[in-house]
Write a protein that holds these residues in place. Structure first.
Motif, mmCIF file in Angstrom:
data_model
loop_
_atom_site.group_PDB
_atom_site.id
_atom_site.type_symbol
_atom_site.label_atom_id
_atom_site.label_comp_id
_atom_site.label_asym_id
_atom_site.label_seq_id
_atom_site.Cartn_x
_atom_site.Cartn_y
_atom_site.Cartn_z
ATOM 1 N N ALA A 142 0.849 -1.074 0.038
ATOM 2 C CA ALA A 142 0.079 -0.097 0.108
ATOM 3 C C ALA A 142 0.875 1.324 -0.046
ATOM 4 C CB ALA A 142 -0.871 -0.037 1.264
ATOM 5 N N ARG A 143 1.952 1.162 0.736
ATOM 6 C CA ARG A 143 2.812 2.347 0.971
ATOM 7 C C ARG A 143 3.381 2.653 -0.562
ATOM 8 N NH1 ARG A 143 4.119 0.911 5.940
ATOM 9 N NH2 ARG A 143 5.844 -0.222 5.418
ATOM 10 N N VAL A 144 3.717 1.479 -1.321
ATOM 11 C CA VAL A 144 4.426 1.433 -2.480
ATOM 12 C C VAL A 144 3.329 2.374 -3.522
ATOM 13 C CG1 VAL A 144 5.175 0.487 -4.627
ATOM 14 C CG2 VAL A 144 6.083 -0.093 -2.348
ATOM 15 N N ALA A 145 2.019 1.969 -3.437
ATOM 16 C CA ALA A 145 0.889 2.206 -4.296
ATOM 17 C C ALA A 145 0.714 3.496 -4.169
ATOM 18 C CB ALA A 145 -0.252 1.432 -4.018
ATOM 19 N N VAL A 146 0.767 4.261 -2.727
ATOM 20 C CA VAL A 146 0.266 5.596 -2.522
ATOM 21 C C VAL A 146 1.427 6.493 -3.007
ATOM 22 C CG1 VAL A 146 0.212 7.228 -0.716
ATOM 23 C CG2 VAL A 146 -0.998 4.986 -0.587
ATOM 24 N N ASN A 147 2.737 5.915 -3.277
ATOM 25 C CA ASN A 147 3.655 7.051 -3.794
ATOM 26 C C ASN A 147 4.228 6.586 -4.961
ATOM 27 O OD1 ASN A 147 4.906 8.323 -1.093
ATOM 28 N ND2 ASN A 147 4.594 6.359 -0.409
ATOM 29 N N ALA A 148 3.029 6.042 -5.599
ATOM 30 C CA ALA A 148 3.572 5.780 -7.053
ATOM 31 C C ALA A 148 3.928 6.823 -7.796
ATOM 32 C CB ALA A 148 2.122 5.082 -7.723
ATOM 33 N N PRO A 149 3.510 8.171 -7.980
ATOM 34 C CA PRO A 149 3.972 9.152 -8.609
ATOM 35 C C PRO A 149 5.413 9.533 -8.447
ATOM 36 C CG PRO A 149 1.933 9.922 -7.590
ATOM 37 C CD PRO A 149 2.271 8.254 -6.979
ATOM 38 N N ALA A 150 6.148 9.143 -7.166
ATOM 39 C CA ALA A 150 7.288 9.448 -6.938
ATOM 40 C C ALA A 150 8.196 8.256 -7.657
ATOM 41 C CB ALA A 150 7.683 9.631 -5.547
ATOM 42 N N LEU A 151 7.589 7.146 -7.816
ATOM 43 C CA LEU A 151 8.284 5.944 -8.171
ATOM 44 C C LEU A 151 8.078 5.518 -9.900
ATOM 45 C CD1 LEU A 151 7.460 4.173 -5.055
ATOM 46 C CD2 LEU A 151 9.708 4.945 -5.484
ATOM 47 N N PRO A 152 8.600 6.159 -10.906
ATOM 48 C CA PRO A 152 8.049 5.905 -12.359
ATOM 49 C C PRO A 152 8.635 4.191 -12.245
ATOM 50 C CG PRO A 152 9.787 7.542 -11.976
ATOM 51 C CD PRO A 152 9.346 7.210 -10.697
ATOM 52 N N GLY A 153 7.906 3.613 -13.017
ATOM 53 C CA GLY A 153 8.454 2.311 -13.525
ATOM 54 C C GLY A 153 8.189 1.258 -12.411
ATOM 55 N N VAL A 154 7.718 1.628 -11.285
ATOM 56 C CA VAL A 154 7.500 0.548 -10.155
ATOM 57 C C VAL A 154 6.317 0.331 -10.241
ATOM 58 C CG1 VAL A 154 7.555 0.232 -7.841
ATOM 59 C CG2 VAL A 154 9.363 1.580 -8.719
ATOM 60 N N ARG A 155 5.905 -1.088 -10.208
ATOM 61 C CA ARG A 155 4.496 -1.640 -10.231
ATOM 62 C C ARG A 155 4.467 -2.678 -9.237
ATOM 63 N NH1 ARG A 155 4.536 -2.716 -16.264
ATOM 64 N NH2 ARG A 155 4.771 -4.694 -15.780
ATOM 65 N N PRO A 156 3.187 -2.625 -8.364
ATOM 66 C CA PRO A 156 2.853 -3.678 -7.695
ATOM 67 C C PRO A 156 2.052 -4.874 -8.653
ATOM 68 C CG PRO A 156 1.434 -2.007 -7.192
ATOM 69 C CD PRO A 156 2.376 -1.497 -8.470
ATOM 70 N N GLU A 157 2.574 -5.950 -8.437
ATOM 71 C CA GLU A 157 1.871 -7.090 -8.957
ATOM 72 C C GLU A 157 1.372 -7.970 -7.919
ATOM 73 O OE1 GLU A 157 4.386 -8.954 -12.151
ATOM 74 O OE2 GLU A 157 3.968 -7.207 -13.404
ATOM 75 N N VAL A 158 0.380 -9.017 -8.390
ATOM 76 C CA VAL A 158 -0.025 -9.948 -7.446
ATOM 77 C C VAL A 158 -0.404 -11.329 -8.179
ATOM 78 C CG1 VAL A 158 -2.505 -9.387 -8.124
ATOM 79 C CG2 VAL A 158 -1.952 -10.370 -5.904
ATOM 80 N N GLY A 159 0.337 -12.273 -7.466
ATOM 81 C CA GLY A 159 0.294 -13.619 -7.960
ATOM 82 C C GLY A 159 -0.171 -14.645 -6.875
ATOM 83 N N LEU A 160 -0.434 -15.789 -7.329
ATOM 84 C CA LEU A 160 -1.075 -16.524 -6.123
ATOM 85 C C LEU A 160 0.188 -17.608 -5.728
ATOM 86 C CD1 LEU A 160 -4.569 -17.828 -7.835
ATOM 87 C CD2 LEU A 160 -3.750 -16.291 -5.916
ATOM 88 N N SER A 161 -0.047 -17.953 -4.428
ATOM 89 C CA SER A 161 1.307 -18.738 -3.779
ATOM 90 C C SER A 161 0.471 -19.729 -2.759
ATOM 91 C CB SER A 161 2.415 -17.784 -3.215
ATOM 92 O OG SER A 161 3.101 -18.763 -2.488
ATOM 93 N N ARG A 162 1.011 -20.779 -2.793
ATOM 94 C CA ARG A 162 0.276 -21.954 -1.717
ATOM 95 C C ARG A 162 0.844 -21.674 -0.500
ATOM 96 N NH1 ARG A 162 -3.834 -24.985 -3.244
ATOM 97 N NH2 ARG A 162 -3.608 -27.097 -3.045
ATOM 98 N N SER A 163 -0.300 -21.828 0.446
ATOM 99 C CA SER A 163 0.208 -21.734 1.649
ATOM 100 C C SER A 163 -0.751 -22.561 2.642
ATOM 101 C CB SER A 163 -0.058 -20.227 2.334
ATOM 102 O OG SER A 163 -1.301 -20.010 2.523
ATOM 103 N N TYR A 164 -0.293 -22.937 3.747
ATOM 104 C CA TYR A 164 -0.620 -24.063 4.719
ATOM 105 C C TYR A 164 -1.097 -23.202 5.915
ATOM 106 C CZ TYR A 164 1.007 -26.710 0.846
ATOM 107 O OH TYR A 164 1.177 -27.249 -0.416
ATOM 108 N N PRO A 165 -2.402 -22.746 6.174
ATOM 109 C CA PRO A 165 -2.641 -22.172 7.490
ATOM 110 C C PRO A 165 -2.601 -22.733 8.581
ATOM 111 C CG PRO A 165 -4.745 -22.382 5.931
ATOM 112 C CD PRO A 165 -3.376 -22.880 5.162
#
Lengths: 647, 379
Positions: A142-165
């Protein structure tokens, strides 16, 4: 200068001649070019067309979401977590170093991360996203997303990863996933192109591996047009994949958690089976490990801790471990003899403390002997000589057949790794395996579950469930696939005289509930839930004559790995059997002291569906039990796990 | 021929000259240029900028220049031959010196509306110079070694300058184009036989010297030769252009992928797709039919030039026409061979089609001379 006309004509003719020669040559060359064009564009066109398509179209696979795994009540055991990561694209970033430095003030980045990113970015084309940080917390993202204008070329991405709660509770049953290795590829005759995706995760062991095809789903694909340097120009078509199917297990995660906690600190295995359906309610193996560490890539230090632990946390003792069943095998011998008609339930055998067979003397565990014992007394007091005697009458092959009938020596088809066959020896087997004749001593050893006989806790649990129910149920681990119920594996009643079964069950009840029974201390006080069972103590070494002369060593005096295995099998309630349990405590000492209390706690927990009340226990033990219950390292349900706080 | 001789003949005068122009040739050139515009429009992704518009302007300018030059009597151009050759030579030297002094690797002179490459200019002025030389030379002396040496030097001096740039494509065009004129003028066969044999053995010597102590080329130069002989040996390196160009060409098939549908060229698989490799776009989008049509148009240009030259009694005009036709032939032959993988990649544009100001203008000026020779030929 004036030239004579004759000269002019000569010159003109000469030029014309040469012009025709040269012109013809040029036309010829043009013809050659035309011929080559025809060859390439007409004759070989198909081939070039194919090359052009390859140039142009790139297939990108869209990995499907892996199927989820739930327990019998719908609690998640294996999930797909959103995995947040930060990527950077050079051509958008401008000065990558500056942007990374700014990023560093927002999220934790080590010097190594920065160096690795800079190195990688130099190697790749300018438009290729390079991962800066993986598995970020939501806050960081979230911090990165909020500061996106100051961070050209930086992109948050989301993928799936297995987890065992549930962490280590289901590590042995469900197993874990990991990236496809070359070894996997060489082993699998699996043409699924998904496997070629870098870092694509497949099941490595346990249900994740065995039900891989169900859980994986089908890849979607996206056809993209790329240019010569690989830049995506546009998407031509997109086919969404099918997510993997969800599995519902027969197991109860709260019970599993209780069992794992109860076994904490011991090298032990417990299998709880529903007597009526064969549903495996708990399949525990202790100690366990955190499968999440394997998904993320376990550090070599952590891995060494697991492999060097003498309790072997990585081994799944409940289905893969095989042990001499010891006295828990005596029901098999008894039933074999009863069914063969070589003795009746009331016939007695004289136990002087030993028996002589061949040129050897076989001892009963009770040096003074039990005197006259019938079937009931022999099981209750676990007299060995009784079984030495009847086994000689019935013979190994019939004992072995009875063992198979009850589920020993049978490999059950459950989706777990390395499900053991166990061993129920026969004359033919010994001839084939060892090239030696079966001798009477072998029969005697086998009759009390020693010698060649081997069984896994799963097999012992199934044996107990079959004894309790009188039906030939088989274990079931998958309850439903995508909501569709799996069939119960039972064909009908066991091919054993019900009167004989009743006699054996009665004796097992006495083991737990008569004062002379070997598991009397571990009885259940609550009358409606009383347990029937059988203790077992199996030797992992031979007791030499010298040792016997000195007096058999007490287990406590021996190093851990030379102590006896402690076993217990039981079912409850006696009047209306619902659950069967098998307990094996590796090198635990005696079955009545080490294994039976565990079995009782597990059975009570299963029948009550919650922490058993103290009045189910004998009044003299309640204080102790209360303390023991309080100390159980159960998973804390009040606190949400760190994974869920992220989402 | 002298001016007097021309005057004796019947030569059209005044505006009537326009009727004597070689109109089929004008149409052919326009048709070829139109194909060029179409292809430039396509490679620009369906836009007139950045290539079609300036190219069309230059074509219009070039056509005007062609008509003006065609109206001027051919003997004026013959008298200008030496001057033109010297000017081109001086410009070549000048860009060479200026290029090394302070203009970077610049090989052109900015004329304001276009950039002129002296090496392009030299392609025409050399042919003019040689035609004028043989027009002047006594017919009997044509094959005399001394009188052969002079045109050889006339050729080699600019070639040396161009090679230094380095521009292998133009050098080859100058040498072979000059050779064409000498051949047409009637220099003895043997000279050509000797030069061809000498060249052949030199190539043989170079190739066999590989790996020996007296290796004549650097290793990387040998690798380039390898790449030419087998582009697939280095598909993503130096052989890349050839491989991709062949794929584009071959994948066009008979009828092509359709206007603006050429994936190879549109997706940047092709280098220099608007200049030297524009033929691949044509071949990909219009297939064998389109490519063969362009080849036929080029061949027709040759046919009209040759027939004009053969019927021309004027030695200068005839040699000039044939020399320019020969240079034109070299342009398209080398370019097409290159994109089809028959010749190594050398920078030679496809005449009147490739984007480029100098080449377009110089060619139209050259065809202006051809027209002038056609209009003013003795009848």
């Amino acid at each position: 200068m004036k030239r004579p006309p004759r000269d002019m004509d000569l010159s003109s003719r000469r030029i014309a001649r040469r012009a025709l020669v040269l012109g013809a040559a040029q036309m010829g060359f043009a013809g050659l070019l035309g011929w080559q064009m025809r060859r390439m564009q007409v004759e070989d066109a198909e081939e070039y067309r194919m090359l052009a398509e390859e140039n142009r179209i790139n297939m990108r696979l869209l990995p499907p979401a892996r199927g989820l795994i739930f327990d019998r009540n719908g609690s998640p055991i294996a999930e797909n977590d959103q995995n947040y990561r930060i990527v950077i694209v050079r051509e958008d970033a401008g000065d990558v170093a500056v942007v990374l430095n700014r990023l560093r003030q927002l999220i934790p980045l080590s010097d190594d991360d920065i160096d690795r990113t800079l190195r990688e970015i130099k190697r790749r084309s300018s438009f290729v996203p390079v991962t800066v940080s993986d598995r970020l917390a939501w806050d960081d993202l979230a911090r990165v997303a909020v500061n996106a204008p100051a961070l050209p070329g930086v992109r948050p991405e989301v993928g799936l990863s297995r987890s065992y709660p549930l962490g280590s509770d289901f590590a042995h049953v469900v197993g874990y996933v990991g990236p496809v290795s070359d070894y996997d590829l060489s082993k699998l005759q699996d043409p699924d192109p998904l496997l070629q995706i870098p870092k694509f995760q497949i099941g490595k062991i346990g249900i994740e591996a065995k039900e891989e095809m169900v859980l994986r789903g089908r890849a979607g694909n996206s056809q993209i047009e790329v240019n010569a340097v690989g830049r995506v120009m546009r998407e031509l078509s997109r086919t969404e994949g099918t997510a993997g199917r969800n599995l519902q297990l027969t197991m109860d995660e709260t019970l599993q958690n209780f069992v794992q906690a109860r076994l904490d600190g011991q090298s032990a295995a417990v299998v709880v089976t529903d007597v009526r359906t064969g549903d495996l309610l708990a399949v525990a193996s202790s100690p366990s490990f955190d499968p999440n560490k394997f998904v993320r890539g376990i550090s070599s230090a952590d891995y060494r801790l697991l492999t060097e632990n003498k309790y072997r946390p990585l081994a799944n003792k409940s289905v893969q471990g095989v042990y001499p069943p010891g006295s828990t095998f005596k029901m098999v011998t008894a039933l074999a003899a009863l069914e063969a008609g070589v003795m009746s339930t009331e016939d007695t055998v004289w136990c002087p403390g030993y028996i002589t067979a061949g040129d050897r003397r076989f001892h009963c565990w009770k040096r003074g002997g039990h005197g006259h014992v019938n079937l009931h007394e022999s099981l209750t007091q676990s007299c060995d000589v009784y079984y030495y005697d009847v086994a000689q009458r019935v013979g190994i092959d019939r004992i072995s057949a009875m063992a198979n009938k009850l589920g020993l020596g049978v490999r059950f088809d459950i989706p777990m790794s390395a499900v053991a066959d166990g061993l129920t020896p026969t004359r033919a087997w010994k001839q084939a395996r060892h090239g030696a004749d079966w001798v009477i001593g072998d029969t005697l050893n086998a009759s009390i579950g020693q010698g060649y006989v081997l069984a896994s806790p799963l097999q012992l649990s199934v044996m107990t469930a079959r004894l309790a129910s009188g039906t030939d149920i088989s274990p079931r681990l998958i309850r439903a696939v995508d909501g569709v119920e799996e069939p119960v594996l039972r064909t009908g009643p066991l091919d054993i005289n019900p009167a004989h079964l009743r006699a054996v069950r009665r004796a097992m009840f006495a083991v737990s509930n008569s004062r002379r029974g070997t598991a009397y201390r571990s009885r259940i006080e609550e009358e409606s839930l009383q347990m029937a069972g059988k203790t077992g103590t199996s030797q992992v070494r031979n007791i030499s004559k010298a040792e016997r002369a000195r007096g058999v060593f007490r287990n406590e005096d021996l190093p851990w790995e030379r102590r006896d295995h402690a076993l217990f099998v039981g079912f409850a309630p006696y009047a209306d059997p619902q659950v069967a349990v098998s307990v094996v405590v590796e090198h635990g000492g005696g079955g009545s002291a080490a294994a039976a209390p565990i079995a009782r706690d597990v059975v009570l927990r299963t029948l009550y569906g919650e922490m058993p009340p103290l009045n189910a226990y004998p009044s003299s033990q309640r204080e102790l039990i209360e303390e023991q219950q309080r100390a159980l390292p159960l998973r804390d349900r009040g606190d949400p796990s760190p994974e869920s706080s992220r989402a | 021929m002298s001016y007097l001789e021309y005057a004796l003949k019947t030569v059209p005068k005044g505006p009537r000259k326009v009727l004597y122009l070689n109109w089929p040739l004008v149409l052919l050139l326009t048709a070829i240029a139109a194909i060029g515009f179409t292809m430039l429009y396509s490679v620009a992704g369906g836009a007139f900028t950045p290539w079609v518009e300036p190219q069309a302007k230059r074509f219009a300018l070039g056509m005007m220049a062609m008509f003006v030059i065609a109206m001027v009597p051919i003997w004026f151009w013959r008298n200008m031959a030496v001057m033109g050759y010297l000017v081109a030579l001086i410009l070549l030297v000048w860009v060479e010196v200026a290029g090394t002094v302070g203009m970077g690797a610049q090989r052109w002179i900015d004329l304001g509306f276009m950039r002129l490459q002296p090496s392009e200019l030299m392609k025409v002025t050399l042919v003019m110079m040689l035609a004028a030389y043989y027009d002047w030379l006594d017919l009997k002396k044509t094959s005399h070694p001394l009188w052969v040496l002079i045109p050889v030097l006339l050729i080699l001096v600019p070639v040396a300058l161009v090679l230094k740039q380095p521009d292998l494509g133009t050098s080859i065009l100058l040498v072979v184009g000059g050779g064409f004129v000498m051949f047409l003028a009637g220099v003895h066969w043997l000279y050509f036989a000797v030069v061809t044999a000498g060249g052949g053995s030199l190539i043989w010597a170079v190739l066999t010297s590989r790996g020996t102590d007296w290796q004549l080329l650097k290793d990387y130069q040998f690798r380039r030769i390898d790449t030419f002989l087998d582009p697939s040996s280095d598909p993503l390196g130096a052989g890349y252009h050839i491989t991709q160009s062949k794929i584009a060409l071959g994948s066009g098939g008979i009828t092509g992928r359709g206007f603006m549908q050429g994936t190879q060229s549109r997706l940047n698989f092709l280098p220099e797709k608007h200049t030297d490799f524009i033929f691949t776009t044509l071949a990909e989008e219009f297939g064998f039919i389109g490519a063969a049509s362009l080849l036929a148009l080029y061949t027709l240009v040759l046919v009209f030039c040759i027939s004009s030259a053969i019927t021309n009694k004027d030695r200068f005009g005839s040699l000039l026409t044939l020399g320019i036709a020969g240079t034109f032939f070299l342009f398209f032959a080398v370019n097409m061979s290159m994109v089809m993988g028959l010749a190594p990649v050398v920078g030679v544009p496809l005449p009147l089609v490739s984007y480029g100001g100098s080449a377009m203008l110089v060619l139209l000026v050259a065809f202006g001379l051809v027209q002038s020779a056609h209009v003013h030929k003795p009848r």
